[in-house]
Each structure stands twice: as structure tokens, then as C-alpha cells.
Design a protein around this motif. Structure first.
Motif, PDB file in Angstrom:
ATOM      1  N   GLY A  93     -26.921  -6.524 -18.502  1.00 42.59           N
ATOM      2  CA  GLY A  93     -27.354  -7.590 -19.381  1.00 42.59           C
ATOM      3  C   GLY A  93     -26.552  -7.919 -20.617  1.00 42.59           C
ATOM      4  O   GLY A  93     -25.800  -8.795 -21.100  1.00 42.59           O
ATOM      5  N   LEU A  94     -26.425  -6.769 -21.290  1.00 48.05           N
ATOM      6  CA  LEU A  94     -25.499  -6.865 -22.479  1.00 48.05           C
ATOM      7  C   LEU A  94     -24.030  -6.693 -22.063  1.00 48.05           C
ATOM      8  O   LEU A  94     -23.282  -7.319 -22.988  1.00 48.05           O
ATOM      9  CB  LEU A  94     -25.953  -5.307 -23.225  1.00 48.05           C
ATOM     10  CG  LEU A  94     -27.322  -5.565 -24.070  1.00 48.05           C
ATOM     11  CD1 LEU A  94     -27.492  -4.061 -24.695  1.00 48.05           C
ATOM     12  CD2 LEU A  94     -27.441  -6.608 -24.875  1.00 48.05           C
ATOM     13  N   GLY A  98     -21.465 -14.828 -21.490  1.00 53.02           N
ATOM     14  CA  GLY A  98     -22.247 -16.070 -21.172  1.00 53.02           C
ATOM     15  C   GLY A  98     -23.428 -16.106 -22.020  1.00 53.02           C
ATOM     16  O   GLY A  98     -23.762 -15.266 -23.016  1.00 53.02           O
ATOM     17  N   PRO A  99     -24.337 -17.248 -22.001  1.00 57.07           N
ATOM     18  CA  PRO A  99     -25.346 -17.388 -22.789  1.00 57.07           C
ATOM     19  C   PRO A  99     -26.634 -16.483 -22.342  1.00 57.07           C
ATOM     20  O   PRO A  99     -26.546 -15.719 -21.346  1.00 57.07           O
ATOM     21  CB  PRO A  99     -25.633 -18.714 -22.603  1.00 57.07           C
ATOM     22  CG  PRO A  99     -25.424 -19.115 -21.029  1.00 57.07           C
ATOM     23  CD  PRO A  99     -24.179 -18.322 -21.189  1.00 57.07           C
ATOM     24  N   LEU A 104     -29.987 -12.713 -18.656  1.00 57.66           N
ATOM     25  CA  LEU A 104     -31.225 -12.548 -18.000  1.00 57.66           C
ATOM     26  C   LEU A 104     -31.229 -12.772 -16.763  1.00 57.66           C
ATOM     27  O   LEU A 104     -31.957 -11.995 -15.868  1.00 57.66           O
ATOM     28  CB  LEU A 104     -32.273 -13.924 -18.496  1.00 57.66           C
ATOM     29  CG  LEU A 104     -32.589 -13.374 -20.020  1.00 57.66           C
ATOM     30  CD1 LEU A 104     -33.454 -14.484 -20.652  1.00 57.66           C
ATOM     31  CD2 LEU A 104     -33.279 -12.084 -20.370  1.00 57.66           C
ATOM     32  N   ALA A 105     -30.314 -13.752 -16.150  1.00 53.92           N
ATOM     33  CA  ALA A 105     -30.378 -13.766 -14.423  1.00 53.92           C
ATOM     34  C   ALA A 105     -29.563 -12.562 -14.082  1.00 53.92           C
ATOM     35  O   ALA A 105     -29.958 -12.017 -13.036  1.00 53.92           O
ATOM     36  CB  ALA A 105     -29.430 -15.000 -14.203  1.00 53.92           C
ATOM     37  N   ARG A 226     -32.536  -8.779 -29.267  1.00 54.25           N
ATOM     38  CA  ARG A 226     -33.149 -10.071 -29.508  1.00 54.25           C
ATOM     39  C   ARG A 226     -32.168 -11.127 -29.836  1.00 54.25           C
ATOM     40  O   ARG A 226     -32.561 -12.197 -29.266  1.00 54.25           O
ATOM     41  CB  ARG A 226     -34.047  -9.858 -31.016  1.00 54.25           C
ATOM     42  CG  ARG A 226     -34.718 -11.095 -31.241  1.00 54.25           C
ATOM     43  CD  ARG A 226     -35.493 -10.858 -32.606  1.00 54.25           C
ATOM     44  NE  ARG A 226     -36.127 -11.990 -33.055  1.00 54.25           N
ATOM     45  CZ  ARG A 226     -37.034 -12.043 -34.312  1.00 54.25           C
ATOM     46  NH1 ARG A 226     -37.010 -10.954 -34.891  1.00 54.25           N
ATOM     47  NH2 ARG A 226     -37.620 -13.050 -34.450  1.00 54.25           N
ATOM     48  N   ARG A 227     -31.165 -10.846 -30.393  1.00 55.86           N
ATOM     49  CA  ARG A 227     -29.816 -11.757 -30.499  1.00 55.86           C
ATOM     50  C   ARG A 227     -29.328 -12.128 -29.206  1.00 55.86           C
ATOM     51  O   ARG A 227     -29.411 -13.473 -28.838  1.00 55.86           O
ATOM     52  CB  ARG A 227     -28.877 -11.322 -31.412  1.00 55.86           C
ATOM     53  CG  ARG A 227     -29.082 -11.023 -32.729  1.00 55.86           C
ATOM     54  CD  ARG A 227     -28.024 -11.039 -33.828  1.00 55.86           C
ATOM     55  NE  ARG A 227     -27.178  -9.753 -33.242  1.00 55.86           N
ATOM     56  CZ  ARG A 227     -27.744  -8.682 -34.185  1.00 55.86           C
ATOM     57  NH1 ARG A 227     -28.469  -8.693 -34.855  1.00 55.86           N
ATOM     58  NH2 ARG A 227     -27.055  -7.612 -33.565  1.00 55.86           N
ATOM     59  N   ARG A 228     -29.041 -11.136 -28.333  1.00 57.86           N
ATOM     60  CA  ARG A 228     -28.465 -11.352 -26.739  1.00 57.86           C
ATOM     61  C   ARG A 228     -29.166 -12.082 -26.099  1.00 57.86           C
ATOM     62  O   ARG A 228     -28.685 -13.001 -25.250  1.00 57.86           O
ATOM     63  CB  ARG A 228     -27.955 -10.096 -26.579  1.00 57.86           C
ATOM     64  CG  ARG A 228     -27.157 -10.324 -25.206  1.00 57.86           C
ATOM     65  CD  ARG A 228     -25.996 -10.928 -25.638  1.00 57.86           C
ATOM     66  NE  ARG A 228     -25.061 -11.034 -24.425  1.00 57.86           N
ATOM     67  CZ  ARG A 228     -25.014 -12.240 -23.500  1.00 57.86           C
ATOM     68  NH1 ARG A 228     -25.825 -13.069 -23.702  1.00 57.86           N
ATOM     69  NH2 ARG A 228     -24.130 -12.207 -22.437  1.00 57.86           N
ATOM     70  N   PHE A 229     -30.465 -11.846 -25.838  1.00 63.11           N
ATOM     71  CA  PHE A 229     -31.474 -12.256 -24.711  1.00 63.11           C
ATOM     72  C   PHE A 229     -32.208 -13.388 -25.349  1.00 63.11           C
ATOM     73  O   PHE A 229     -33.016 -13.787 -24.603  1.00 63.11           O
ATOM     74  CB  PHE A 229     -32.194 -11.142 -24.282  1.00 63.11           C
ATOM     75  CG  PHE A 229     -31.349  -9.963 -23.630  1.00 63.11           C
ATOM     76  CD1 PHE A 229     -30.063 -10.231 -22.974  1.00 63.11           C
ATOM     77  CD2 PHE A 229     -31.870  -8.574 -23.671  1.00 63.11           C
ATOM     78  CE1 PHE A 229     -29.515  -9.211 -22.594  1.00 63.11           C
ATOM     79  CE2 PHE A 229     -31.428  -7.574 -23.223  1.00 63.11           C
ATOM     80  CZ  PHE A 229     -30.079  -7.863 -22.588  1.00 63.11           C
TER      81      PHE A 229
END
Length: 256
Positions: A93-94, A98-99, A104-105, A226-229
Motif C-alpha cells: 500500500g505504501l 495514487g490517492p 487501500l485497494a 495515517r497520512r497515506r491511508f
């Protein structure tokens, strides 16, 4: 009563032990929060077994690196591989562009991408090599090192699930415990574990430094995820655990 139900839930969630938590599919919020607070105790049990097994294998003549690998593998099996799976998913994920929704996907996909593979190789390889270095020092040292590392890793759960950090998505373990812990719970566990390390681990300071390094890594991981997800997930808990375990074992192996 809630505290003891929390311990049962922690054993059910975090190990393969056939413990009946009696909470159904959706545990009460108070019980789930209590389970997070009990997690370091459960981790200490798992880590102690891993350390003792590594020492026993070395004493039986098994090469130290093989003993370290098998000790780590025992810990993975004892936890159903859920923490290493969380580390792998968090790394993927990291590592994606993308957003938060895209990250999360990727984490939900279930496959292991290149970031996951490399992260697992480095983390588990470092744990195995470090445990291999500690195991020949005797049963007491190996058991204490394994217990300290695993307990410190699980103490990171409380920091990732502290109040003010929302769940990144609905459903799952992350959503059930997000925001459930006062900030001081994790700090209290880290202080307690550092004090225990000063008493139980030879030379005192290596254990304290290992706990401190783990705490710094988990604080950084929590802030970044927290920032990324957009919040925390169950996978982040697994990643925090494995980072903490790795930090403690590596510091111990280098200093003892």
C-alpha cells in the motif's frame, strides 16, 4: 469482567490457541479495546516460545541460522501469519501511487507485490539472523529476548489505535479498535518493557535501546500511514508489530 474477556479475545485473535472469547462475530467495543491492551502479554508468550525453540535447536546441534529461521517460523505459525501478512499488505500500500483509495485497494487485493516480497525478506531475514545470534547465549537470554521483542511489537498496537486516529475503512479489525486507546497506554507499555529489559537482559542497555528504537519506528509508521491511508487498518497493526520485533532483536543481537 471486560478485562478478562479482553484477554480471551486477544488470545483468540492473535494466536492459534483454541480460546473461546464468547463475543460472537462482532465483539463489544470495550472488549476489543481491552484485547489491544492485553496484546503485549500475548506477544510475550509467543516470543518466549520462539526464543526457547531457537536455543533448543542450537543446543541440539542445528546450525544457528537454521535455528533462527525455525524460531521465527514458529512465531509466524503461532499467529496464523496475520502480522507478517499485515506487514506485506502495508508495504504494498505504501509503495503504490495514487490517492488513499488506491492504496487501500492494493492492500485488499491479497496478492504480494514486489514491495511486500522485499519487505518480508528483509524483516524476517533480519529477525532470523538476530535470533540466531542471541540463541547460543543460553535459554534464559534467548527466551527473554524473544519475549521482549514480541511484547514490544504488540505494544505498538495501542499507539496505532490511539484516540484521534480514525479507521481508514469500515469493517475489519482496524475499524473495531481504531481510536480505542488513550495515548499513554502504548507509552506505559514501552516504559514497562524498557524497565523489564533493564532487569532481565544482560548488560541492561541493549534491551532498553531496542524498545526505544521500536517505539520510534512505530510512531513514524503510524504518522505516515495515517497520512497515506487516511487512518489505520488491521494491516498497519501487523506492520507495527513486525517492525517492533525486528528492531528489538537486531539491537539485542548487535549489543549482547
Amino acid at each position: 469482567m471486560t478485562a478478562w474477556r479482553g484477554l480471551a479475545l486477544a488470545l483468540s485473535w492473535l494466536t492459534v490457541l483454541p480460546v473461546r472469547a464468547g463475543t460472537g462475530s462482532a465483539p463489544a467495543a470495550g472488549v476489543a479495546a481491552a484485547a489491544i491492551r492485553w496484546a503485549p502479554v500475548v506477544g510475550a508468550l509467543v516470543g518466549a516460545v520462539s526464543g526457547a525453540l531457537a536455543w533448543g535447536l542450537v543446543a541440539a546441534g542445528v546450525p544457528t541460522l537454521v535455528a533462527g529461521l525455525l524460531g521465527v517460523a514458529a512465531g509466524v505459525l503461532a499467529t496464523r501469519g496475520m502480522h507478517v501478512d499485515g506487514l506485506a499488505d502495508t508495504a504494498d500500500g505504501l509503495g503504490c501511487y495514487g490517492p488513499p483509495e488506491r492504496a487501500l485497494a492494493v492492500m485488499r487485493d491479497g496478492g504480494a507485490g514486489p514491495f511486500a516480497v522485499v519487505t518480508l525478506l528483509v524483516a524476517l531475514g533480519a529477525q532470523a539472523a538476530a535470533l540466531a545470534a542471541v540463541a547460543p547465549l543460553g535459554p534464559a537470554v534467548a527466551t527473554a529476548a524473544g519475549a521482549l521483542a514480541a511484547a514490544t511489537g504488540r505494544a505498538g498496537f495501542a499507539w496505532c489505535a490511539r484516540r484521534g486516529v480514525p479507521a481508514a475503512r469500515p469493517g475489519g479489525l482496524g475499524a473495531s479498535v481504531a481510536g480505542s486507546q488513550p495515548w499513554w497506554v502504548a507509552a506505559a507499555w514501552w516504559v514497562l518493557l524498557a524497565a523489564a529489559a533493564a532487569l532481565l537482559v544482560p548488560a541492561r542497555w541493549p534491551g532498553v535501546l531496542g524498545v526505544a528504537a521500536a517505539a520510534v519506528l512505530v510512531v513514524g509508521l503510524s504518522a505516515h500511514t495515517r497520512r497515506r491511508f487516511g487512518g489505520m487498518t488491521g494491516d498497519v497493526l501487523g506492520a507495527a508489530s513486525e517492525l517492533g520485533v525486528t528492531a528489538v532483536l537486531v539491537v539485542l543481537s548487535a549489543a549482547l
